[in-house]
Motif scaffolding. Structure first.
Motif, PDB file in Angstrom:
ATOM      1  N   ILE A 182       0.863  -1.186   0.000  1.00  0.00           N
ATOM      2  CA  ILE A 182       0.000   0.000   0.000  1.00  0.00           C
ATOM      3  C   ILE A 182       0.893   1.228   0.000  1.00  0.00           C
ATOM      4  CG2 ILE A 182      -1.862   1.209   1.190  1.00  0.00           C
ATOM      5  CD1 ILE A 182      -2.356  -1.521   2.683  1.00  0.00           C
TER       6      ILE A 182
ATOM      7  N   SER B 164      -4.550   5.962  -1.590  1.00  0.00           N
ATOM      8  CA  SER B 164      -3.653   4.803  -1.513  1.00  0.00           C
ATOM      9  C   SER B 164      -3.648   4.074  -2.838  1.00  0.00           C
ATOM     10  CB  SER B 164      -4.105   3.826  -0.422  1.00  0.00           C
ATOM     11  OG  SER B 164      -4.274   4.470   0.809  1.00  0.00           O
TER      12      SER B 164
ATOM     13  N   VAL C 139      -3.293   0.504  -3.811  1.00  0.00           N
ATOM     14  CA  VAL C 139      -3.326  -0.826  -3.197  1.00  0.00           C
ATOM     15  C   VAL C 139      -3.023  -1.866  -4.271  1.00  0.00           C
ATOM     16  CG1 VAL C 139      -4.730  -2.512  -1.952  1.00  0.00           C
ATOM     17  CG2 VAL C 139      -5.033  -0.069  -1.509  1.00  0.00           C
TER      18      VAL C 139
END
Length: 638
Positions: free
Chosen positions: A565, A572, A574
């Motif tokens: 992350i 973010s 991810v």
């Protein structure tokens, strides 16, 4: 007629007679004497060739911190067996690494520590030693330097790997007493990116190394010595060696401190004498355990070196060495301690059986038991790191003794996978991307998307795997088996089978009553070690005696999986990774082929879960940037 020409390095050149025939006796004798060494060097040469091919594919510029040294081995560098002295090799390695560290720092640096070194091959007179060193990662005032050592035979045009090592160097304060803060390193290639990322994990292991030994001893994992086995053994006192060296200007570096490599060479010398007294033969140094320089030594110091055999196993022995410095007046200063593993090889280069050792009371028994603990750590680390995907089973048995190295391997494997630069975009839908990577018949995949959630919060939510069943249809059940510590957890995960239902819809197989799969997973999580580092949640299979395979479930195994992350302002990035094992591949094969988009629906469900729980309960919300800076300050203040 057969003519033999003896070349440097114990090589023999066989020349045919005039009639083109070769003496069978001479050829047989030559092959019998040299085939073991030839096979080893050929394997090592093959491994080195593979590494060089990978580097050629990974060319991305010259690392500005890289320093190279090449030395031809002369008789003055060798021991009585015409093999390069390990002490001399350590001096060359330390010198090369120091130059690399100072090139990056722009100031004077000193050796702080050296990680474990395993010497795979010996080097003989006439051969060339090639050493390469470069800074893998810089922290605040310390940096990790990677060192690669290879050997070159000028007469046969062969190259092979000898050893590699990681050294930690620290900058010296300025004349005004101020610390010299290091600038970050820039990774130019995939391999450098991997080293940069995993350097943080290696540093974590260094900090815990002494604690691991203490835990092994305090929890009674090490069995006490059987007095019946050592009653006829050699007394440890017989192997004790004590020697004094006067530090002269030639022994000092350009900072007028005793050269770290010189201290290591002196320590190897006394350790070799101690090992020889036990086996009454010429021992070969195989491994030097991680050691730390506790303080400096200067010209004019007397270095008191003590060595003794701590323990002797079937085919190897551990020698402990302690170095102290003192002046004509004043107390002794502890400079360094090291533990070295020796073997005695027969004519076929195979380890010989060694006599047992009888430790002296109290301190000798303590050293005896600690040597057993260190051997246990070495075996655990070697077993865990050397596991190949082709081996069955893939999972490693978990117990508290190998936890640190299992955790290290778990995180470093995911970081290595993430750093690969040959990922190919397989499909994309609404900015959710599926990438694949195929290397040496191993298929890996990566799914990534940007989420409107701070990285710290996303990390906290995804790290709690107990809630994964609420958004991932591939997780039917996830129960916490054991909380190892604040960073490592063991879960049992139950997933539906994909073989009974329609392809790409695992839930249908569950409804149809298919056989379920279960996994025992070690989850290791890490916060960023510096600005720009990702949060990491790494997963791998382990085996537990308390949770064996049960009837009604197929026990699956995960090789390498997890999340990274990355923080981007208040959002973010991810990414989910999985190195597909046979049990995992059916879940994603249709996605890779473009016949399904279940990966998209799963990731959308994950994004919705993160967005729904974006705010922390109780309103205690801090920015991810502040958390990263705090973590970097707490864990890497040096």
């Amino acid at each position: 007629m057969l003519t033999c020409a003896f070349l440097p390095g114990n090589h023999v050149l066989l020349k045919e007679s005039n009639d083109g025939e070769l003496s069978e006796f001479a050829a047989s004798a030559y092959l019998k004497r040299n085939i073991p060494a030839l096979r080893m060097s050929m394997r090592a040469s093959s491994d080195l060739k593979e590494e060089e091919e990978e580097e050629e594919e990974d060319e991305g510029g010259v690392n500005p911190t890289e320093v190279k040294m090449s030395q031809i081995v002369m008789p003055c560098h060798c021991n009585h067996q015409q093999e390069l002295s390990v002490g001399q090799l350590l001096k060359w390695m330390d010198s090369t690494a120091c130059l690399s560290a100072e090139r990056h720092a722009g100031s004077l640096c000193v050796t702080a520590s050296m990680d474990d070194i395993h010497f795979e091959h010996t080097i003989r007179v006439g051969q060339v030693v090639n050493i390469r060193a470069k800074v893998n990662r810089a922290f605040n005032t310390s940096m990790e330097v990677g060192i690669q050592v290879s050997c070159e035979d000028l007469f046969c045009d062969r190259h092979w790997k000898v050893c590699h090592a990681y050294a930690t160097f620290v900058t010296q304060r300025t004349n005004t007493g101020q610390k010299v803060l290091l600038r970050p390193t820039v990774a130019l290639t995939q391999k450098e990116q991997v080293e940069y990322s995993v350097a943080a994990e290696r540093r974590r292991v260094r900090m815990l190394h002494d604690d691991i030994i203490r835990d092994l001893l305090s929890h009674g994992f090490i069995q006490q010595a059987d007095s019946s086995e050592v009653c006829n053994a050699v007394t440890a006192e017989k192997t004790r060696v004590e020697s004094v060296e006067l530090v002269l200007p030639p022994h000092a570096n350009h900072q007028v401190n005793t050269f770290g490599g010189q201290i290591m060479a002196w320590m190897v010398n006394v350790a070799t004498i101690a090992a020889s007294r036990l086996c009454q033969a010429h021992p070969t140094l195989r491994t030097i355990d991680m050691f730390t320089f506790r303080g400096p030594s200067q010209v004019g110091d007397r270095l008191l070196l003590r060595a003794i055999v701590n323990n002797a196993f079937k085919n190897s022995m551990e020698v402990g060495v302690r170095a102290e410095a003192y002046q004509q007046e004043g107390p002794n200063r502890h400079i360094n301690s090291a533990f070295m593993t020796f073997e005695v090889l027969d004519d076929g280069r195979k380890p010989c059986t060694l006599p047992r050792i009888r430790p002296e009371p109290l301190e000798g028994e303590r050293r005896f038991q600690e040597a057993v603990a260190r051997k246990k750590i070495r075996l655990d680390r070697k077993y865990i790191i050397s596991r190949k995907q082709s081996e069955v089973p893939l999972s490693v048995p978990w117990d508290p003794r190998n936890q640190v190295y299992l955790s290290f391997n778990n995180v470093s494997a995911l970081k290595t996978l993430a750093a690969k630069n040959s990922w190919r975009l397989s499909s994309e839908k609404d900015q959710v991307r599926l990438y694949t990577l195929e290397q040496k018949s191993v298929l890996s995949f990566r799914v990534e998307a940007e989420v409107d959630v701070p990285a710290e919060r996303a990390f906290c939510l995804l790290a709690d795997m107990s809630n994964r069943t609420s958004w991932d249809t591939h997780y039917k059940k996830c129960e916490l088996i054991h909380r190892v510590d604040d960073d490592d957890f063991i879960y049992r995960v139950v997933t539906p089978s994909v073989h009974q239902g329609s392809v790409g819809t695992p839930t249908s197989s569950n409804q149809a009553g298919g056989i379920l799969q279960d996994f025992i997973l070690l989850a290791s999580r890490r916060k960023p070690c510096g600005i720009g580092d990702p949060y990491v949640i790494a997963l791998r299979s382990v085996s537990l005696t308390t949770h064996p395979p049960v009837e009604g479930y197929n026990r699956g195994e995960v090789v390498c999986a997890g999340f990274t992350i990355l923080s981007s302002k208040n959002k973010s990035l991810v990414s989910y990774y999985n190195q597909a094992s046979p049990e995992v591949l059916p879940y994603i094969s249709t996605d890779i082929a473009g016949l399904s988009s279940s990966f998209y629906h799963t990731f959308c469900s994950c994004s919705k879960y993160l967005t729904t729980h974006r705010q922390q309960q109780g309103g205690d919300h801090t920015s991810s940037q502040t958390s990263e800076e705090l973590c970097a300050t707490q864990l890497y203040t040096n």
